[in-house]
Motif scaffolding. Structure first.
Motif, PDB file in Angstrom:
ATOM      1  N   GLY A  33       0.794  -1.229   0.000  1.00  0.00           N
ATOM      2  CA  GLY A  33       0.000   0.000   0.000  1.00  0.00           C
ATOM      3  C   GLY A  33       0.823   1.274   0.000  1.00  0.00           C
ATOM      4  N   PRO A  34       1.782   1.430   0.918  1.00  0.00           N
ATOM      5  CA  PRO A  34       2.591   2.652   0.928  1.00  0.00           C
ATOM      6  C   PRO A  34       3.352   2.881  -0.377  1.00  0.00           C
ATOM      7  CG  PRO A  34       2.799   1.488   3.014  1.00  0.00           C
ATOM      8  CD  PRO A  34       2.047   0.579   2.090  1.00  0.00           C
ATOM      9  N   GLN A  35       3.860   1.819  -0.967  1.00  0.00           N
ATOM     10  CA  GLN A  35       4.622   1.954  -2.213  1.00  0.00           C
ATOM     11  C   GLN A  35       3.722   2.380  -3.367  1.00  0.00           C
ATOM     12  OE1 GLN A  35       6.634  -1.635  -3.370  1.00  0.00           O
ATOM     13  NE2 GLN A  35       7.402  -0.781  -5.292  1.00  0.00           N
ATOM     14  N   VAL A  36       2.536   1.795  -3.450  1.00  0.00           N
ATOM     15  CA  VAL A  36       1.623   2.103  -4.552  1.00  0.00           C
ATOM     16  C   VAL A  36       1.090   3.530  -4.456  1.00  0.00           C
ATOM     17  CG1 VAL A  36      -0.639   1.535  -5.540  1.00  0.00           C
ATOM     18  CG2 VAL A  36       0.957  -0.294  -4.921  1.00  0.00           C
ATOM     19  N   THR A  37       0.765   3.955  -3.236  1.00  0.00           N
ATOM     20  CA  THR A  37       0.148   5.274  -3.055  1.00  0.00           C
ATOM     21  C   THR A  37       1.158   6.403  -2.929  1.00  0.00           C
ATOM     22  OG1 THR A  37       0.099   4.995  -0.652  1.00  0.00           O
ATOM     23  CG2 THR A  37      -1.829   4.239  -1.896  1.00  0.00           C
ATOM     24  N   GLY A  38       2.387   6.067  -2.550  1.00  0.00           N
ATOM     25  CA  GLY A  38       3.378   7.109  -2.322  1.00  0.00           C
ATOM     26  C   GLY A  38       3.311   7.697  -0.930  1.00  0.00           C
ATOM     27  N   LEU A  39       2.437   7.152  -0.080  1.00  0.00           N
ATOM     28  CA  LEU A  39       2.339   7.602   1.307  1.00  0.00           C
ATOM     29  C   LEU A  39       3.207   6.709   2.184  1.00  0.00           C
ATOM     30  CD1 LEU A  39      -1.486   8.333   1.672  1.00  0.00           C
ATOM     31  CD2 LEU A  39       0.356   9.994   1.947  1.00  0.00           C
ATOM     32  N   SER A  40       4.137   7.302   2.890  1.00  0.00           N
ATOM     33  CA  SER A  40       5.054   6.542   3.733  1.00  0.00           C
ATOM     34  C   SER A  40       4.303   5.711   4.762  1.00  0.00           C
ATOM     35  CB  SER A  40       6.011   7.507   4.447  1.00  0.00           C
ATOM     36  OG  SER A  40       6.699   6.857   5.498  1.00  0.00           O
ATOM     37  N   ILE A  41       4.898   4.601   5.160  1.00  0.00           N
ATOM     38  CA  ILE A  41       4.315   3.761   6.195  1.00  0.00           C
ATOM     39  C   ILE A  41       4.173   4.532   7.501  1.00  0.00           C
ATOM     40  CG2 ILE A  41       6.558   2.861   6.917  1.00  0.00           C
ATOM     41  CD1 ILE A  41       3.214   0.933   6.888  1.00  0.00           C
ATOM     42  N   ASN A  42       4.972   5.575   7.667  1.00  0.00           N
ATOM     43  CA  ASN A  42       4.924   6.396   8.883  1.00  0.00           C
ATOM     44  C   ASN A  42       4.032   7.628   8.734  1.00  0.00           C
ATOM     45  OD1 ASN A  42       6.810   4.733  10.303  1.00  0.00           O
ATOM     46  ND2 ASN A  42       8.472   5.692   9.136  1.00  0.00           N
ATOM     47  N   ALA A  43       3.320   7.732   7.624  1.00  0.00           N
ATOM     48  CA  ALA A  43       2.481   8.907   7.376  1.00  0.00           C
ATOM     49  C   ALA A  43       1.334   8.978   8.376  1.00  0.00           C
ATOM     50  CB  ALA A  43       1.927   8.859   5.957  1.00  0.00           C
ATOM     51  N   VAL A  44       0.987  10.202   8.775  1.00  0.00           N
ATOM     52  CA  VAL A  44      -0.205  10.411   9.595  1.00  0.00           C
ATOM     53  C   VAL A  44      -1.355  10.757   8.655  1.00  0.00           C
ATOM     54  CG1 VAL A  44       1.076  11.121  11.640  1.00  0.00           C
ATOM     55  CG2 VAL A  44       0.387  12.843   9.954  1.00  0.00           C
ATOM     56  N   VAL A  45      -2.562  10.766   9.181  1.00  0.00           N
ATOM     57  CA  VAL A  45      -3.736  11.007   8.340  1.00  0.00           C
ATOM     58  C   VAL A  45      -3.649  12.367   7.657  1.00  0.00           C
ATOM     59  CG1 VAL A  45      -6.252  11.240   8.335  1.00  0.00           C
ATOM     60  CG2 VAL A  45      -5.166   9.484   9.755  1.00  0.00           C
ATOM     61  N   ALA A  46      -3.096  13.351   8.364  1.00  0.00           N
ATOM     62  CA  ALA A  46      -2.985  14.696   7.787  1.00  0.00           C
ATOM     63  C   ALA A  46      -2.146  14.711   6.514  1.00  0.00           C
ATOM     64  CB  ALA A  46      -2.390  15.650   8.822  1.00  0.00           C
ATOM     65  N   ASP A  47      -1.192  13.784   6.405  1.00  0.00           N
ATOM     66  CA  ASP A  47      -0.350  13.726   5.208  1.00  0.00           C
ATOM     67  C   ASP A  47      -1.142  13.321   3.970  1.00  0.00           C
ATOM     68  OD1 ASP A  47       1.897  14.399   6.701  1.00  0.00           O
ATOM     69  OD2 ASP A  47       2.384  12.303   7.148  1.00  0.00           O
ATOM     70  N   ALA A  48      -2.287  12.685   4.167  1.00  0.00           N
ATOM     71  CA  ALA A  48      -3.101  12.234   3.037  1.00  0.00           C
ATOM     72  C   ALA A  48      -4.174  13.245   2.658  1.00  0.00           C
ATOM     73  CB  ALA A  48      -3.757  10.894   3.373  1.00  0.00           C
ATOM     74  N   LEU A  49      -4.223  14.372   3.373  1.00  0.00           N
ATOM     75  CA  LEU A  49      -5.232  15.397   3.121  1.00  0.00           C
ATOM     76  C   LEU A  49      -4.642  16.589   2.379  1.00  0.00           C
ATOM     77  CD1 LEU A  49      -7.022  15.410   6.600  1.00  0.00           C
ATOM     78  CD2 LEU A  49      -8.078  14.742   4.422  1.00  0.00           C
ATOM     79  N   THR A  50      -5.463  17.198   1.546  1.00  0.00           N
ATOM     80  CA  THR A  50      -5.121  18.474   0.920  1.00  0.00           C
ATOM     81  C   THR A  50      -6.117  19.510   1.434  1.00  0.00           C
ATOM     82  OG1 THR A  50      -6.580  18.135  -0.987  1.00  0.00           O
ATOM     83  CG2 THR A  50      -4.340  17.245  -1.137  1.00  0.00           C
ATOM     84  N   SER A  51      -6.075  20.685   0.901  1.00  0.00           N
ATOM     85  CA  SER A  51      -6.973  21.741   1.373  1.00  0.00           C
ATOM     86  C   SER A  51      -8.432  21.486   1.000  1.00  0.00           C
ATOM     87  CB  SER A  51      -6.537  23.094   0.800  1.00  0.00           C
ATOM     88  OG  SER A  51      -6.555  23.056  -0.628  1.00  0.00           O
ATOM     89  N   ASP A  52      -8.670  20.600   0.032  1.00  0.00           N
ATOM     90  CA  ASP A  52     -10.050  20.375  -0.405  1.00  0.00           C
ATOM     91  C   ASP A  52     -10.479  18.908  -0.416  1.00  0.00           C
ATOM     92  OD1 ASP A  52      -8.423  19.562  -2.431  1.00  0.00           O
ATOM     93  OD2 ASP A  52      -9.414  20.710  -4.017  1.00  0.00           O
ATOM     94  N   GLY A  53      -9.666  18.014   0.116  1.00  0.00           N
ATOM     95  CA  GLY A  53     -10.077  16.609   0.148  1.00  0.00           C
ATOM     96  C   GLY A  53      -8.895  15.675   0.326  1.00  0.00           C
TER      97      GLY A  53
END
Length: 205
Positions: A33-53
Motif C-alpha cells: 500500500g505505501p509503495q503504490v500510493t506514495g504515502l510513507s508507512i509512517n504517514a499520519v492522516v494529515a499527510d493524506a489530506l489536501t486543502s479540499d479533500g
C-alpha cells in the motif's frame, strides 16, 4: 481493541492506526500500500489530506489498491475543518464500552463465557471439599495425566495400568474397569445397595 477517533489528524497513523470502520488500512491493502500510493508507512492522516479533500482523490490511477482506498476513506471535509485532537480509546467490542481500558473486560473478551456443562453442580456444589472438587473437575474434563495421555505426548512410559497392570491405562479403565477400582466401588456401594456406575456420564448426572 484500540480505536482512534480522528480530529486534527496530526497524530493518527494513516496506515497503522484503527481509525476507519474497516480497521488499520495496512491490514486491508497489504504491505504494498505505501509503495503504490506514495504515502510513507509512517504517514499520519494529515499527510493524506489536501486543502479540499483526500490527496488520493486526485489520482487517476486504476490500481485496485488506490481504488479500494478511495472507496473506504471517510469524508475529508469534516476532518479538514476539525480543531480537536485525535483521541484514542479502548473498546472490547466495536461500538461498545467507555473507551477506558479495563482488565476485567479484556479477560471477558479473551475468555468468553461458555455454556454450562450438565455436571457442574455435581462438582462445584456448596460445601464441597476443594481438593476433591478439583480432582473431579480434572477427571470430568479428561485432563488427568493418565498413561495413555503421556504416551500421546510422546513420552516413553509403560502403558499398563498403575493399579492392576492388567490393561492399558486410560481414564475409563482407571475408574471403572480396573480390578482395584472395582473393589473400591463394591466396598462402599454394596452396603448402600447401589449399583456401581459404568462411565463418567453416569457418575456426573
Amino acid at each position: 481493541m484500540v480505536f482512534c477517533e480522528v480530529g486534527s489528524c496530526i497524530t493518527a497513523s494513516f496506515w497503522q492506526d484503527n481509525w476507519t470502520s474497516l480497521g488499520p488500512l495496512i491490514d486491508l491493502v497489504g504491505e504494498t500500500g505505501p509503495q503504490v500510493t506514495g504515502l510513507s508507512i509512517n504517514a499520519v492522516v494529515a499527510d493524506a489530506l489536501t486543502s479540499d479533500g483526500w490527496w488520493l482523490d486526485r489520482s487517476r490511477s486504476g490500481n485496485p489498491i488506490i481504488t479500494l482506498l478511495k472507496a473506504c476513506l471517510p469524508s475529508a471535509q469534516a476532518l479538514i475543518m476539525s480543531e480537536v485532537d485525535d483521541k484514542y480509546g479502548w473498546y472490547p467490542v466495536a461500538g461498545r464500552g467507555t473507551g477506558i481500558f479495563s482488565t476485567s473486560e479484556t479477560w471477558k473478551v479473551l475468555h468468553p463465557d461458555q455454556s454450562s456443562v450438565v455436571w457442574h453442580k455435581a462438582v462445584w456444589f456448596t460445601g464441597r471439599i476443594p481438593k476433591h472438587a478439583f480432582i473431579s473437575w480434572v477427571a470430568a474434563r479428561n485432563r488427568m495425566i493418565t498413561r495413555d495421555r503421556l504416551i500421546s505426548w510422546g513420552l516413553t512410559v509403560p502403558s499398563d495400568c498403575v493399579l492392576c497392570t492388567g490393561h492399558n491405562e486410560n481414564r475409563h479403565h482407571l475408574f471403572f474397569d480396573c480390578a482395584f477400582s472395582h473393589q473400591v466401588w463394591s466396598h462402599f456401594l454394596t452396603r448402600m445397595n447401589v449399583v456401581a456406575p459404568r462411565d463418567f456420564d453416569a457418575v456426573l448426572r
